[in-house]
Design a protein around this motif. Structure first.
Motif, mmCIF file in Angstrom:
data_model
loop_
_atom_site.group_PDB
_atom_site.id
_atom_site.type_symbol
_atom_site.label_atom_id
_atom_site.label_comp_id
_atom_site.label_asym_id
_atom_site.label_seq_id
_atom_site.Cartn_x
_atom_site.Cartn_y
_atom_site.Cartn_z
ATOM 1 N N LYS A 234 54.618 34.396 47.095
ATOM 2 C CA LYS A 234 56.013 34.782 47.266
ATOM 3 C C LYS A 234 56.124 36.286 47.561
ATOM 4 C CE LYS A 234 60.254 33.259 45.149
ATOM 5 N NZ LYS A 234 60.906 32.782 43.952
ATOM 6 N N LYS A 235 55.323 37.108 46.851
ATOM 7 C CA LYS A 235 55.329 38.550 47.071
ATOM 8 C C LYS A 235 54.816 38.888 48.476
ATOM 9 C CE LYS A 235 54.819 40.091 42.318
ATOM 10 N NZ LYS A 235 53.974 40.838 41.382
ATOM 11 N N ILE B 52 57.584 38.097 51.029
ATOM 12 C CA ILE B 52 58.651 39.099 50.984
ATOM 13 C C ILE B 52 58.179 40.398 51.647
ATOM 14 C CG2 ILE B 52 60.018 40.573 49.442
ATOM 15 C CD1 ILE B 52 60.158 38.156 47.526
#
Length: 161
Positions: free
Chosen positions: A3-4, A7
């Motif tokens: 997820k990081k 992003i």
């Protein structure tokens, strides 16, 4: 971690695309400013110098801004027309054969022993004096300019930082 990474990639991509678009906008604005006046200068040259065709238009900015129009007259002779951006000055035109060539201008500077490497040669004008602007690297590898008289081939002035 997935997820990081996603992003980070999205943010980096947005910044990257924004930077490219901003750079393209700056480039386009600069090119439009450089070429503004070219169309009008070509029309003036056609009218005042009786040009049949325009081959190129360049901008020269010295003490005064000039547009240099190269083309052919009705007889097919190569012509140069110096069109001032300021309407208070007069347009000057000459047959290319009435002056020296860019190669001869560069040779005049080279014969003076000033030039190490030739960069560019363009037509220029200072007042009513028609010139070739020769840009080169001098013996110390500094960018330098010499202005050579279009008619007689004599060096008008040299500029070195």
């Amino acid at each position: 971690m997935g997820k990081k990474t996603l992003i980070f990639t999205l943010i980096f991509g947005i910044i990257f695309v924004t930077a490219i678009l901003a750079g393209a906008n700056v480039y386009q604005t600069a090119m439009n400013q450089k070429e503004s006046g070219h169309k009008q200068a070509a029309e003036t040259a056609k009218k005042e110098a009786d040009l049949k065709e325009v081959d190129s238009v360049e901008t020269f900015v010295g003490k005064e801004k000039q547009y240099i129009v190269a083309g052919k007259n009705q007889k097919g002779e190569k012509m140069y027309v110096w069109v001032p951006a300021d309407n208070k000055q007069k347009t000057i035109f000459k047959k290319a054969a009435d002056g020296i060539t860019s190669r001869q201008a560069a040779r005049a500077v080279q014969d003076e022993g000033l030039m190490s490497t030739l960069k560019e040669v363009h037509l220029a004008r200072e007042g009513n004096v028609l010139l070739w602007e020769v840009t080169y690297l001098n013996q110390d590898e500094q960018y330098s300019l010499s202005y050579v008289d279009f008619i007689n081939g004599k060096i008008h002035k040299n500029i070195t930082p």
